[in-house]
Design a protein around this motif. Structure first.
Motif, PDB file in Angstrom:
ATOM      1  N   UNK A 221      -6.236  -9.107   1.285  1.00  0.00           N
ATOM      2  CA  UNK A 221      -5.094  -9.723   1.958  1.00  0.00           C
ATOM      3  C   UNK A 221      -5.388 -11.176   2.314  1.00  0.00           C
ATOM      4  N   UNK A 222      -4.363 -12.023   2.158  1.00  0.00           N
ATOM      5  CA  UNK A 222      -4.522 -13.455   2.413  1.00  0.00           C
ATOM      6  C   UNK A 222      -3.481 -13.926   3.434  1.00  0.00           C
ATOM      7  N   UNK A 223      -3.718 -15.070   4.058  1.00  0.00           N
ATOM      8  CA  UNK A 223      -2.716 -15.622   4.978  1.00  0.00           C
ATOM      9  C   UNK A 223      -1.363 -15.804   4.293  1.00  0.00           C
ATOM     10  N   UNK A 224      -0.297 -15.511   5.038  1.00  0.00           N
ATOM     11  CA  UNK A 224       1.097 -15.614   4.599  1.00  0.00           C
ATOM     12  C   UNK A 224       1.532 -14.480   3.670  1.00  0.00           C
ATOM     13  N   UNK A 225       0.660 -13.490   3.459  1.00  0.00           N
ATOM     14  CA  UNK A 225       1.067 -12.299   2.695  1.00  0.00           C
ATOM     15  C   UNK A 225       2.015 -11.453   3.529  1.00  0.00           C
ATOM     16  N   UNK A 226       2.890 -10.723   2.837  1.00  0.00           N
ATOM     17  CA  UNK A 226       3.651  -9.630   3.454  1.00  0.00           C
ATOM     18  C   UNK A 226       3.180  -8.338   2.808  1.00  0.00           C
ATOM     19  N   UNK A 227       2.818  -7.356   3.635  1.00  0.00           N
ATOM     20  CA  UNK A 227       2.317  -6.079   3.143  1.00  0.00           C
ATOM     21  C   UNK A 227       3.243  -4.953   3.571  1.00  0.00           C
ATOM     22  N   UNK A 228       3.758  -4.192   2.603  1.00  0.00           N
ATOM     23  CA  UNK A 228       4.521  -2.982   2.878  1.00  0.00           C
ATOM     24  C   UNK A 228       3.586  -1.790   2.804  1.00  0.00           C
ATOM     25  N   UNK A 229       3.624  -0.924   3.823  1.00  0.00           N
ATOM     26  CA  UNK A 229       2.797   0.285   3.845  1.00  0.00           C
ATOM     27  C   UNK A 229       3.729   1.484   3.948  1.00  0.00           C
ATOM     28  N   UNK A 230       3.757   2.329   2.897  1.00  0.00           N
ATOM     29  CA  UNK A 230       4.753   3.414   2.896  1.00  0.00           C
ATOM     30  C   UNK A 230       4.264   4.632   2.100  1.00  0.00           C
ATOM     31  N   UNK A 231       4.538   5.808   2.669  1.00  0.00           N
ATOM     32  CA  UNK A 231       4.235   7.087   2.019  1.00  0.00           C
ATOM     33  C   UNK A 231       4.872   8.197   2.835  1.00  0.00           C
ATOM     34  N   UNK A 232       4.788   9.408   2.330  1.00  0.00           N
ATOM     35  CA  UNK A 232       5.249  10.557   3.107  1.00  0.00           C
ATOM     36  C   UNK A 232       4.345  10.752   4.323  1.00  0.00           C
ATOM     37  N   UNK A 233       4.890  11.378   5.336  1.00  0.00           N
ATOM     38  CA  UNK A 233       4.189  11.549   6.612  1.00  0.00           C
ATOM     39  C   UNK A 233       2.837  12.228   6.426  1.00  0.00           C
ATOM     40  N   UNK A 234       2.779  13.177   5.511  1.00  0.00           N
ATOM     41  CA  UNK A 234       1.547  13.929   5.312  1.00  0.00           C
ATOM     42  C   UNK A 234       0.373  13.096   4.838  1.00  0.00           C
ATOM     43  N   UNK A 235       0.627  11.891   4.320  1.00  0.00           N
ATOM     44  CA  UNK A 235      -0.454  11.031   3.830  1.00  0.00           C
ATOM     45  C   UNK A 235      -1.147  10.278   4.966  1.00  0.00           C
ATOM     46  N   UNK A 236      -0.491  10.174   6.111  1.00  0.00           N
ATOM     47  CA  UNK A 236      -1.083   9.562   7.317  1.00  0.00           C
ATOM     48  C   UNK A 236      -1.666   8.179   7.045  1.00  0.00           C
TER      49      UNK A 236
ATOM     50  N   UNK B  77       0.873  -1.168   0.000  1.00  0.00           N
ATOM     51  CA  UNK B  77       0.000   0.000   0.000  1.00  0.00           C
ATOM     52  C   UNK B  77       0.906   1.212   0.000  1.00  0.00           C
ATOM     53  N   UNK B  78       0.911   1.973  -1.093  1.00  0.00           N
ATOM     54  CA  UNK B  78       1.811   3.125  -1.200  1.00  0.00           C
ATOM     55  C   UNK B  78       1.001   4.403  -1.372  1.00  0.00           C
ATOM     56  N   UNK B  79       1.558   5.484  -0.843  1.00  0.00           N
ATOM     57  CA  UNK B  79       0.937   6.798  -0.981  1.00  0.00           C
ATOM     58  C   UNK B  79       1.922   7.792  -1.566  1.00  0.00           C
ATOM     59  N   UNK B  80       1.525   9.043  -1.603  1.00  0.00           N
ATOM     60  CA  UNK B  80       2.327  10.082  -2.247  1.00  0.00           C
ATOM     61  C   UNK B  80       3.646  10.319  -1.524  1.00  0.00           C
TER      62      UNK B  80
END
Length: 464
Positions: A428-443, A359-362
Motif C-alpha cells: 500500500x502507498x500514500x493516496x491509495x484507496x483500498x476496498x476490503x470485502x468478503x462474506x462475513x465468514x471470511x472475517x 482485498x477480496x475474500x470468498x
C-alpha cells in the motif's frame, strides 16, 4: 420488554389457568440472561444445547421453559413443549405485537437491508420514538427479540427481515405486521438454498403477507425482477429508482465527494429536494430513496424526511471509510454477494485516488453460480482500474486466476490472513484507496485489525 400476561404471550403454545397466570418480564434464549419471571426458550445449537440449561433456569425462577421435548427436573406446569422453538419465538412475538400499535417499517431484499434499515431509522427517528433491529437480528430468533423491545412509547419500528428458505419471511411478516414494506432488490444471495432468483423473488414478496389492504410497498424500479413481478393486489407499489421512467421517486444529478453523496431527489407527487447523504455509492442512493419513500407514503413531511437522510450513520463493518495514515480504506467486511461486490467497486471508483486497490475474500452460499461469481469479481476489479488485487480464501483462488487473465497489474493470492497483512504493509502507498470485502465468514476484519496494529501509526487513524 414491558410486562405481559403469560396467558397472552403463550397463547397457542400452552393453556394457562387464569388463577396461575403470571406477568412475564422478558423472553431469553441465552442461559446467562435468565431472570425471575422470564420465559426461557431452549435451542439446540452446534456446540451448546439450551435444553441442558432448563433446570438451571427453573432454579433461577424462570416462569416457563419452552422446549422441544420434556426435560427431567422441569415441572410440568412450567414446561411448554413445542415442535419448533423457532416457531414458538415467532408465535410469542406475534402475541406481544398485538399489545402495541406502532407504525412498522418492514425491510427485506437480497442486498442493502441493513443499510436501508439504518436510513429508515435516521428518517423516522426525526418524527418520534423509533425502535430498530440491532445488528443482524433479522431471523426467526432475532426479529422476535426486536418485537419484544416494543413499548407504549414506541411510535415507529424499523424491522429487518432476512431468510434462507421459503416461508420464513411470511412467518416474520405476519408477526411484525408492517405498515409499509421495502424490498431493496433481488440478487443471488441464498441461491444455494432457493435454487433460482425467481424463488428468491417469491420469498421476498412474502413480506406482503403480513401487510394490510392498501399498505404501501417500496420497490426498486431499476431491478429487473421487481419491475416485472406480479405483485399482490392488496398492496400499493411505490417505485423508486435512478434509471427507470417507472420510478415515482428518483435521484438525478448524483455527485460524490470522498465521504458524501449529493443528489436531486425528484418526487413526482411532492416536488424536488436537494439531498446530501454521509456515504458513497450509487447503491446507497437507492437505500436513501427507499427510506424517504417509506416515510412520505405514510404521510410524513417530505422536507423533514429528506433532511433526516443526512443523519444516517454507518454501522458495523458496512462501507465504513477509514483514513489510515495516507491510505483511504473502505471497510466492507460484513457480507458479500455478486451484487454488493459490484456496488462496492463502483463506490470505490467514485472516490478520488492515486491508485485503486482491493482485498477480496470468498462469497459464500452462492451454489451453482459460485465459480462464475468469483470470476466476475476479477472482471469488475479490472473494469474498476484496480492496480493491486489481494485475494484470500479457497474460492478466491478463482478470482486471482481470472484477474491475471484480465491483466490486472499486481495480483497476489494469500494463503493465510498473516500473508494478507504482510502484503498490505508491503504494497500500500500514500493516496491509495483500498476496498476490503468478503462474506462475513471470511472475517477480513481480522486482517485489518492486524494491519492497523502492526503498521506505524504516528499519523493516527480517522474514521467516518
Amino acid at each position: 420488554m414491558q410486562k405481559i400476561s403469560a396467558r397472552i404471550l403463550l397463547d397457542g403454545l400452552k393453556e394457562i389457568d387464569p388463577m396461575q397466570d403470571k406477568q412475564i418480564t422478558t423472553v431469553v434464549t441465552d442461559s446467562r440472561k435468565i431472570l425471575p419471571n422470564c420465559v426461557f426458550v431452549c435451542f439446540k445449537g452446534g456446540r451448546v444445547d439450551g435444553h441442558d440449561f432448563a433446570v438451571q433456569a427453573v432454579e433461577k425462577d424462570a416462569a416457563y421453559i419452552v422446549a422441544e421435548h420434556p426435560i427431567q427436573g422441569v415441572p410440568q406446569e412450567k414446561l411448554v413443549v413445542v415442535s419448533s422453538s423457532l416457531t414458538a419465538m415467532v408465535t410469542m412475538a406475534n402475541n406481544y405485537r398485538t399489545q402495541f400499535s406502532p407504525i412498522v417499517v418492514g425491510v427485506t431484499g437480497s442486498v442493502g437491508k441493513t443499510t436501508t434499515k439504518e436510513f429508515c431509522y435516521a428518517v423516522f427517528s426525526a418524527f418520534g420514538e423509533t425502535l430498530k433491529t440491532e445488528g443482524n437480528q433479522n431471523n426467526e430468533i432475532g426479529m422476535p427479540n426486536t418485537i419484544f423491545r416494543l413499548s407504549d412509547n414506541t411510535k415507529y419500528a424499523v424491522v429487518e427481515m432476512g431468510m434462507s428458505n421459503l416461508g420464513e419471511i411470511s412467518r416474520l411478516s405476519n408477526a411484525a405486521k408492517p405498515s409499509v414494506g421495502i424490498i431493496t432488490c433481488i440478487g443471488v444471495s441464498h441461491l444455494e438454498h432457493l435454487g433460482s432468483r425467481e424463488n428468491i423473488l417469491k420469498a421476498k414478496l412474502e413480506l406482503c403477507e403480513g401487510m394490510e389492504e392498501n399498505s404501501p410497498l417500496i420497490l426498486n424500479a431499476d431491478d429487473e425482477y421487481l419491475s416485472h413481478a406480479a405483485l399482490p393486489k392488496h398492496i400499493v407499489p411505490v417505485w423508486v429508482g435512478i434509471e427507470s421512467e417507472m420510478a415515482e421517486i428518483c435521484a438525478k444529478q448524483i455527485k460524490t465527494t470522498q465521504d458524501k453523496t449529493s443528489f436531486l431527489l425528484v418526487d413526482k407527487k411532492r416536488g424536488n429536494i436537494e439531498v446530501v447523504i454521509p456515504t458513497v455509492g450509487k447503491h446507497n442512493v437507492y437505500n436513501a430513496l427507499s427510506a424517504y419513500a417509506a416515510a412520505v407514503s405514510l404521510g410524513l413531511s417530505p422536507a423533514r424526511a429528506a433532511a433526516a437522510l443526512e443523519r444516517y450513520q454507518t454501522v458495523g463493518m458496512r462501507q465504513k471509510v477509514v483514513h489510515f495514515k495516507d491510505v483511504t480504506i473502505i471497510e466492507d467486511c460484513y457480507n458479500a454477494s455478486p451484487d454488493s461486490m459490484r456496488a462496492a467497486f463502483h463506490a470505490m471508483c467514485e472516490m478520488d485516488a492515486k491508485r485503486r486497490c482491493a482485498l477480496v475474500g470468498d462469497m459464500l452460499e452462492l451454489g451453482s453460480v459460485s465459480q462464475q461469481a468469483h470470476q466476475e469479481t476479477a472482471t469488475i476489479a479490472a473494469d474498476s482500474n484496480v492496480e493491486l488485487l489481494l485475494c484470500y480464501g479457497s474460492l478466491s483462488k478463482i478470482t486471482a486466476q481470472k484477474a491475471k487473465e484480465c491483466r490486472i497489474q499486481q495480483v497476489i493470492y494469500c494463503e493465510t490472513k498473516q500473508q494478507a497483512v504482510e502484503q498490505l504493509k508491503k504494497n500500500l502507498r500514500p493516496q491509495d484507496v483500498l476496498l476490503v470485502k468478503a462474506s462475513r465468514g471470511m472475517q477480513l476484519e481480522d486482517i485489518l485489525k492486524e494491519y492497523y496494529q502492526n503498521t506505524d501509526t504516528e499519523k493516527g487513524l480517522k474514521q467516518h
